[in-house]
Design an enzyme around this catalytic site. Sequence first.
Site, PDB file in Angstrom:
ATOM      1  N   SER A  79      29.285  51.588  41.041  1.00 42.49           N
ATOM      2  CA  SER A  79      29.279  51.966  39.856  1.00 42.49           C
ATOM      3  C   SER A  79      29.722  53.492  39.862  1.00 42.49           C
ATOM      4  O   SER A  79      29.684  54.245  38.790  1.00 42.49           O
ATOM      5  CB  SER A  79      27.733  51.789  39.129  1.00 42.49           C
ATOM      6  OG  SER A  79      27.811  50.557  38.391  1.00 42.49           O
ATOM      7  N   LYS A 248      26.359  60.684  40.045  1.00 42.66           N
ATOM      8  CA  LYS A 248      26.461  59.258  39.643  1.00 42.66           C
ATOM      9  C   LYS A 248      26.273  58.266  40.722  1.00 42.66           C
ATOM     10  O   LYS A 248      26.841  58.369  41.803  1.00 42.66           O
ATOM     11  CB  LYS A 248      27.997  59.003  38.992  1.00 42.66           C
ATOM     12  CG  LYS A 248      28.213  57.540  38.526  1.00 42.66           C
ATOM     13  CD  LYS A 248      27.446  57.364  37.063  1.00 42.66           C
ATOM     14  CE  LYS A 248      27.426  55.908  36.934  1.00 42.66           C
ATOM     15  NZ  LYS A 248      26.463  55.187  37.829  1.00 42.66           N
ATOM     16  N   THR A 249      25.686  57.372  40.464  1.00 45.20           N
ATOM     17  CA  THR A 249      25.066  56.340  41.510  1.00 45.20           C
ATOM     18  C   THR A 249      25.916  55.291  41.514  1.00 45.20           C
ATOM     19  O   THR A 249      26.562  54.867  40.540  1.00 45.20           O
ATOM     20  CB  THR A 249      23.543  56.017  41.410  1.00 45.20           C
ATOM     21  OG1 THR A 249      23.446  55.508  40.212  1.00 45.20           O
ATOM     22  CG2 THR A 249      22.777  57.134  41.427  1.00 45.20           C
TER      23      THR A 249
END
Length: 309
Positions: A79, A248-249
């Site tokens: 993601s 953002k992971t």
Amino acid sequence: MNIRFFIIWILVAVYSLGGYSQATMGIGNAVSDTSKEVNLEASIRKIIENKKAQVGVAVILNGKDTIIINNDRPYPMMSVFKFHQALAVANYLQQNNLPLSTEINITKEDLKTNTYSPLRDKFPEGNISLPISELLAYTLQLSDNNACDILFNYIGGPKVADDYIRSLGIEQFAIVATEDDMHKDMNVCYNNWSSPLEAARLMEILLTRKLFNDNYQEFIKRTLTECETGKNRLARPLQGTEAIIGHKTGTGDRNAKGQLIGTNDIGFVLLPNGNRYTIAVFVKNSEESELMSSQIIADISEVVYRQVK
């Protein structure tokens, strides 16, 4: 806007005035002659040695000095690519003179049941219209898979995002699949990939280059600072400090070999002393536990923070 976010905008604006030199970039494992960066690289290598995973790291310090480790291979973004998508969505809105308040109609068929989706959990029957700003919040803050594919469908698919990111000078990456594509075939997860350096560079570009109107760009920066996922990764050692992190992971399932496909985090960190850095850590095909795979990222984040603060 609360005081914390006001401070974020001031710091980002100030840091964005600084240049970003690509002269320090290269393919390899380190591009700095100073003992400080050499020591930091050694500390990171110590963390990842003997780990049952492929770990790639890139750190860009104050837009200049760069450390890269195991950058010569592709890492499945999972993601993380929703950050890339957000930039492409903002560009699409600007090109079409559309505000973030533009609404998208969402049907029940858009809200697939076999995937992670807080959006679907909140609106299980669909038949709603939501502003693009809210859908971006779902993708960037909560990593919602249905919201991601709704946005892909809106702008014209993964290739539109891929093309836009390439137009920024980022090359060692690919975005070819939707979340639904990856859920249908787990091997497709490896097709959305990036090198650590290109991921860190893209974060650096967000901070230092005017990409589109401020209302789009500042929205993305702010939303990244409100990320709710992966708090035990890059953000963990910064908790309780005055550092500001936007990140953002990305998190994958286990493949047929029982390996975690990807446990990732990329972000920017702004420090009160005026220093800043962008960082990308990708943990690929990990045979470690989910907790340990995230701990690797947290440990790397901690040594970088302590070195730079």
